[in-house]
Motif scaffolding. Structure first.
Motif, mmCIF file in Angstrom:
data_model
loop_
_atom_site.group_PDB
_atom_site.id
_atom_site.type_symbol
_atom_site.label_atom_id
_atom_site.label_comp_id
_atom_site.label_asym_id
_atom_site.label_seq_id
_atom_site.Cartn_x
_atom_site.Cartn_y
_atom_site.Cartn_z
ATOM 1 N N TRP A 53 -34.626 -99.703 -1.159
ATOM 2 C CA TRP A 53 -35.201 -98.928 -0.235
ATOM 3 C C TRP A 53 -34.397 -98.701 0.924
ATOM 4 C CZ3 TRP A 53 -38.827 -95.652 -2.125
ATOM 5 C CH2 TRP A 53 -39.487 -95.803 -3.243
ATOM 6 N N PRO A 54 -34.197 -97.588 1.419
ATOM 7 C CA PRO A 54 -33.469 -97.550 2.789
ATOM 8 C C PRO A 54 -34.477 -97.248 3.941
ATOM 9 C CG PRO A 54 -33.637 -95.208 1.552
ATOM 10 C CD PRO A 54 -34.191 -96.182 0.593
ATOM 11 N N GLN A 55 -34.220 -96.964 5.160
ATOM 12 C CA GLN A 55 -34.951 -96.685 5.937
ATOM 13 C C GLN A 55 -35.887 -95.642 5.891
ATOM 14 O OE1 GLN A 55 -34.948 -93.809 8.652
ATOM 15 N NE2 GLN A 55 -35.854 -95.076 10.295
ATOM 16 N N TRP A 56 -37.140 -95.653 6.461
ATOM 17 C CA TRP A 56 -38.048 -94.593 5.938
ATOM 18 C C TRP A 56 -37.788 -93.103 5.867
ATOM 19 C CZ3 TRP A 56 -40.346 -90.993 8.956
ATOM 20 C CH2 TRP A 56 -40.127 -90.963 10.246
ATOM 21 N N PHE A 57 -37.201 -92.936 6.847
ATOM 22 C CA PHE A 57 -36.794 -91.397 7.190
ATOM 23 C C PHE A 57 -35.866 -90.688 6.087
ATOM 24 C CE2 PHE A 57 -34.599 -87.677 9.386
ATOM 25 C CZ PHE A 57 -35.614 -86.909 9.509
ATOM 26 N N GLN A 58 -34.904 -91.823 5.347
ATOM 27 C CA GLN A 58 -34.185 -91.372 4.306
ATOM 28 C C GLN A 58 -35.261 -91.049 3.069
ATOM 29 O OE1 GLN A 58 -30.741 -91.205 4.886
ATOM 30 N NE2 GLN A 58 -31.520 -91.760 6.973
ATOM 31 N N ILE A 59 -36.100 -91.653 3.064
ATOM 32 C CA ILE A 59 -37.230 -91.328 1.822
ATOM 33 C C ILE A 59 -37.641 -90.039 2.042
ATOM 34 C CG2 ILE A 59 -39.194 -92.044 0.719
ATOM 35 C CD1 ILE A 59 -36.945 -94.074 0.339
ATOM 36 N N VAL A 60 -38.206 -89.809 3.334
ATOM 37 C CA VAL A 60 -38.458 -88.359 3.642
ATOM 38 C C VAL A 60 -37.582 -87.155 3.339
ATOM 39 C CG1 VAL A 60 -39.314 -86.920 5.614
ATOM 40 C CG2 VAL A 60 -40.302 -89.188 5.447
ATOM 41 N N LEU A 61 -36.241 -87.495 3.764
ATOM 42 C CA LEU A 61 -35.323 -86.705 3.315
ATOM 43 C C LEU A 61 -35.094 -86.401 1.804
ATOM 44 C CD1 LEU A 61 -32.644 -87.880 6.012
ATOM 45 C CD2 LEU A 61 -34.004 -85.657 6.000
ATOM 46 N N VAL B 131 -37.154 -86.667 -0.452
ATOM 47 C CA VAL B 131 -38.236 -86.006 -0.983
ATOM 48 C C VAL B 131 -38.056 -84.260 -0.858
ATOM 49 C CG1 VAL B 131 -40.830 -85.225 -0.790
ATOM 50 C CG2 VAL B 131 -39.907 -88.023 -0.852
ATOM 51 N N ILE B 132 -37.557 -84.170 0.419
ATOM 52 C CA ILE B 132 -37.169 -82.764 0.632
ATOM 53 C C ILE B 132 -36.029 -82.143 -0.258
ATOM 54 C CG2 ILE B 132 -36.135 -80.978 2.347
ATOM 55 C CD1 ILE B 132 -37.888 -83.074 4.478
ATOM 56 N N PRO C 149 -35.256 -77.598 -3.510
ATOM 57 C CA PRO C 149 -34.431 -76.810 -4.264
ATOM 58 C C PRO C 149 -35.062 -76.002 -5.514
ATOM 59 C CG PRO C 149 -33.140 -78.719 -3.876
ATOM 60 C CD PRO C 149 -34.565 -78.788 -3.157
ATOM 61 N N PRO C 150 -36.133 -76.485 -5.996
ATOM 62 C CA PRO C 150 -36.830 -75.667 -7.326
ATOM 63 C C PRO C 150 -37.389 -74.389 -6.455
ATOM 64 C CG PRO C 150 -37.294 -78.095 -7.662
ATOM 65 C CD PRO C 150 -36.465 -77.940 -6.129
ATOM 66 N N VAL C 151 -38.022 -74.640 -5.362
ATOM 67 C CA VAL C 151 -38.815 -73.699 -4.638
ATOM 68 C C VAL C 151 -37.774 -72.396 -4.210
ATOM 69 C CG1 VAL C 151 -40.296 -73.116 -2.598
ATOM 70 C CG2 VAL C 151 -40.582 -75.197 -3.677
ATOM 71 N N LEU C 152 -36.452 -73.072 -3.604
ATOM 72 C CA LEU C 152 -35.553 -71.816 -3.299
ATOM 73 C C LEU C 152 -35.033 -71.129 -4.381
ATOM 74 C CD1 LEU C 152 -33.652 -74.203 -0.692
ATOM 75 C CD2 LEU C 152 -34.759 -72.068 -0.159
#
Length: 137
Positions: free
Chosen positions: A96-104, A106-107, A112-115
Motif C-alpha cells: 500500500w502506498p500513501q493514502w492519496f495514491q489510493i484515491v488517485l 480509484v479515480i 475512464p469508463p464514464v468518459l
C-alpha cells in the motif's frame, strides 16, 4: 450529455496540465514520501511531469473540438486507465502506498469508463443512432 462530456474533458485537461507543472517545478517534493529519493527519481519525476502537461493539453485540445472526438476521448481515457493499472501493479508488488495514491488509483480506474460511455453516447446521438423515446400521453 455533451455538456457533461465537455466539462469532464476540460477538467481532465486542466487538472493534468496543472499537476504536471507542479511536478516539473517541485520534483521529488511533489511526490509524498519521495523527498529523499535522490537525483535520478527527481529527474524522472520532472520529465514525467512534462509528459503529463502534454497529456493535459491533449485533453484540452479534445475539449475545444466541436463535437468532442469520441476516438480521442477513448484513447486518452485508455491511457488514464493504464496509469491506474500501473498503480494496481505497484500495490501488488510493493504494498500500500500513501493514502492519496489510493484515491488517485480509484479515480484512474473509475473515471475512464464514464468518459468512454459519455463519448460513445454523444457519438451515437450525433449520428442519429439513439432510439426515440416514446412520448408520454
Amino acid at each position: 450529455m455533451a455538456r457533461v462530456l465537455r466539462v469532464l474533458t476540460q477538467l481532465m485537461g486542466w487538472a493534468c496540465a496543472t499537476i504536471g507543472l507542479f511536478h516539473v517545478a517541485l520534483g521529488n517534493a511533489a511526490i509524498p514520501g519521495a523527498g529523499s529519493a535522490g537525483a535520478t527519481v527527481d529527474s524522472w519525476g520532472r520529465f514525467m511531469g512534462a509528459v503529463f502537461v502534454g497529456y493535459g493539453l491533449a485533453w484540452l485540445w479534445a475539449a475545444r473540438q466541436r463535437p468532442i472526438p469520441a476516438r480521442a476521448v477513448r484513447w486518452l481515457a485508455g491511457i488514464f486507465l493504464l496509469g491506474g493499472v500501473g498503480r494496481l501493479l505497484s500495490l501488488a508488488v510493493h504494498g500500500w502506498p500513501q493514502w492519496f495514491q489510493i484515491v488517485l488509483a480509484v479515480i484512474e480506474i473509475g473515471l475512464p469508463p464514464v468518459l468512454v460511455w459519455l463519448a460513445d453516447a454523444e457519438e451515437r446521438a450525433l449520428r442519429g443512432d439513439v432510439e426515440a423515446v416514446p412520448a408520454r400521453r
